[in-house]
Design an enzyme around this catalytic site. Structure first.
Site, PDB file in Angstrom:
ATOM      1  CB  ILE A 114     -39.454  51.405  85.365  1.00 15.17           C
ATOM      2  CG1 ILE A 114     -40.170  51.812  84.072  1.00 15.17           C
ATOM      3  CG2 ILE A 114     -38.169  52.193  85.554  1.00 15.17           C
ATOM      4  CD1 ILE A 114     -39.404  51.527  82.803  1.00 15.17           C
ATOM      5  CE  LYS A 115     -34.405  44.702  87.844  1.00 14.48           C
ATOM      6  NZ  LYS A 115     -33.389  43.679  87.486  1.00 14.48           N
ATOM      7  CB  VAL A 116     -37.289  51.788  91.384  1.00 10.63           C
ATOM      8  CG1 VAL A 116     -36.862  52.808  92.439  1.00 10.63           C
ATOM      9  CG2 VAL A 116     -37.849  52.497  90.149  1.00 10.63           C
TER      10      VAL A 116
END
Length: 623
Positions: free
Chosen positions: A140-142
């Site tokens: 998951i990209k944050v």
């Protein structure tokens, strides 16, 4: 000759592919890239999905199927399509994930860029996407914003793989690495297995050169000294690679400390640096500059299509990342000497990066909405309902009674005999509130423009029950709007919830909306006093009031307190509208304007619905 993309692996670097599309997955092209080019991962972003979904008809059949099941909004459709792609790619990457002992084989999906400044919402969306994708090799990209740091730490502590994106500065990289290490320690502390969590820190490269070169070019037009011109000219195209080398030097330092070695002994793997934005923007530079110059052990380079093909054709793999480190430091010093502030450059790039992704995300949703409308045609926004036979009979009887006795017209005439014949007609202000708001729309547009101009990051509504219902629905339904504060609603006195809300906002950049019809609601008053005191501590008593507005009935105790404390504004409620009917009064519309909604359009749509309903009412036989 050996494929240069495959040869890179002997230097300890993995190549990931910065692209995804349905055709890539179904045509066998991704499998070919894995087999022949040694691709070990896939990254995506809103711009990539926008291109993939809008530039082909590959997704149309799926859209038709989804819309035949039931109507869905554009965001729901996007998530279904994107998650389906991520799952398919993750399945293709699963053998790489297993063969590399979970070091590679990941596929990345980004949380909404509109949540970049909201810690709590980022965590919640990342958890939801992780559960929905349901693949151990998803990431998951944050974004690496100040609000993203605690989210990264929390997600890692829960065993969720994270790709930290939009990294530009070395200082922020160090903060991100510490957030990862803190997360690993927390994961182990509550019994988690560190071998099953992975993270990468995506350092964006070519954008740094683009931004610095623009500043250098502007300075060259101003300076006259040959020495200054030579200094500036020598720095063109140097900042990005120098920054990356210094970030990598920081990486090697951080992951050779006793603190990390203790975690590594339990199976934790380092958070590798991933070089992103590696396509060359300047045609004067080599088209493989940001691949060749950044080859080094324990790193990743995520490469877009054109750059991938260029490096396959004429790339020269060689370990260059760990060379010229002293020169990299000197380049940073000379930039400062030349009046180029790297802190200002990287701060600006982060803001721009978030905005560009948000813009691409909005364009993507707009394009999907166009496809939705085209596919639905006459069925657009259609609704249907059904009730069990006994309930349906009761409803039909009641509707017939309202028709034959003219009760709809009695309602609009404010006829108290429709109920008990007493004071009900004094509580029907909601009937004409749309018309009234349309006549005084300026006050709503003004507050929206003010908060956008003044750069508030959040708007926090403090209210209970009826005063908070509509704002919360609007916030959850429409989400953050570009350039406007993120609207949050606090209608609880639970200490944990208050603490979570407070941790997710910047008190100095938050506008507080104190919302109480009577102005005497105890819980709202307590929240008002608490946050007013907290803001005073941060900005001083003279400025605190400018971060507060009140929405309350005229003459209420809240109005008096607001005036005494110097609130920015007080918006009047209508005494003839009850709390739960106040959605279209200032209790609902002021928060809507603050979060950036087009209130005029909303009210117009509401009025159209009212007229449509009125036109559908059959004539009464006994008016």
């Amino acid at each position: 000759m050996q494929n240069p993309l495959v040869a890179i692996q002997q230097f300890g670097q993995s190549i990931w592919y910065d692209y995804i599309s349905r055709h890539l997955l179904t045509s066998g092209e991704l499998q070919r890239l894995i087999t022949q080019d040694g691709i070990r991962g896939v990254t995506s972003n809103p711009a990539i999905f926008e291109k993939a979904i809008t530039s082909s008809t590959d997704y149309d059949d799926t859209l038709v199927t989804l819309l035949q099941e039931r109507d869905r909004d554009a965001h729901s459709l996007y998530e279904h399509l994107a998650i389906q792609d991520i799952q398919m790619a993750a399945d293709l990457m699963a053998p790489v994930y297993q063969q590399t002992n979970r070091r590679d084989g990941y596929v990345c999906l980004e949380v909404s860029p509109h949540l970049a400044d909201d810690t709590t919402a980022t965590i919640e969306e990342a958890r939801r996407l992780w559960r929905t994708i349901a693949r151990p090799n998803a990431m998951i990209k944050v974004p690496a914003t100040p609000a993203g740091l605690p989210a990264i730490q929390q997600l890692i502590s829960e065993g969720i793989n994270v790709n930290v994106t939009l990294l530009f500065s070395i200082s922020m990289y160090e903060a991100v690495a510490n957030a990862y290490i803190n997360g690993i320690e927390a994961l182990i502390a509550h019994g988690g297995d560190p071998r099953r969590v992975a993270s990468v820190a995506s350092f964006f490269v070519s954008r740094i050169d683009t931004a610095v070169d623009q500043r250098i070019t502007a300075r060259l037009q101003q300076v006259t000294s040959p020495e200054e011109k030579n200094l500036l000219t020598s720095l063109l195209g140097q900042a990005a690679v120098a920054s990356a080398r210094l970030a990598y030097q920081k990486y090697t330092t951080l992951y050779h400390t006793p603190r990390w070695q203790a975690l590594a002994a339990q199976g934790a793997q380092t958070q590798r640096l991933l070089w992103a934005s590696t396509s060359t923007k300047n045609p004067d530079y080599s088209d493989v500059k940001y691949v060749e110059e950044l080859i080094g052990p324990e790193t990743i380079n995520t490469i877009p299509t054109a750059t991938l093909e260029a490096f396959r054709d004429h790339g020269h793999p060689q370990a260059r990342l760990t060379t010229r480190l002293e020169e990299a430091g000197q380049i940073m010093e000379r930039l400062e000497q030349a009046g180029i502030s790297m802190q200002e450059v990287t701060d600006t790039l982060l803001v721009q990066g978030v905005r560009l992704f948000a813009d691409a995300f909005d364009q993507l949703l707009g394009a999907i909405e166009q496809k939705r409308r085209a596919l639905l045609g006459a069925k657009l926004n259609g609704q249907s309902f059904s009730l069990p036979a006994d309930f349906q009979a009761s409803v039909d009887t009641l509707l017939e009674e309202w028709r034959t006795r003219g009760k709809v017209r009695k309602l609009w005439a404010r006829d108290a005999s429709l109920w008990t014949g007493t004071d009900e007609n004094h509580w029907l202000g909601w009937l004409d509130v749309v018309t009234e708001q349309g006549h005084r729309i300026d006050h709503l547009q003004k507050i929206g423009e003010e908060v956008k101009r003044e750069g508030f990051s959040h708007a926090l509504l403090l209210g209970m029950g009826g005063s908070s219902l509509c704002p919360e629905v609007l916030s959850l339904t429409f989400g953050p709007q570009p350039g406007y504060p993120v609207l949050r609603v606090l209608d609880s006195t639970d200490p944990d919830q208050i603490e979570r809300i407070e941790q997710g906002i910047d008190l100095t950049k938050t506008l507080f909306i104190v919302s109480s019809k009577s102005g005497t609601t105890l819980e709202t008053s307590l929240l008002e006093r608490y946050f007013f005191a907290r803001v005073q501590e941060k900005v001083g008593p003279e400025r605190a009031g400018k971060q507060f507005i009140a929405i309350t009935d005229p003459g209420s105790p809240l109005q008096k307190r607001a005036e005494e404390k110097g609130f920015r504004a007080v918006y009047p409620g209508r005494p003839d509208i009850g709390g739960r009917y106040s959605a279209l009064s200032d209790f609902g519309m002021v928060p809507a304007a603050l979060m950036g909604m087009d209130v005029s359009r909303l009210l117009s749509a509401t009025e159209h619905m009212i007229h449509s309903c009125a036109a559908a009412v059959p004539p009464a036989t006994n008016p």
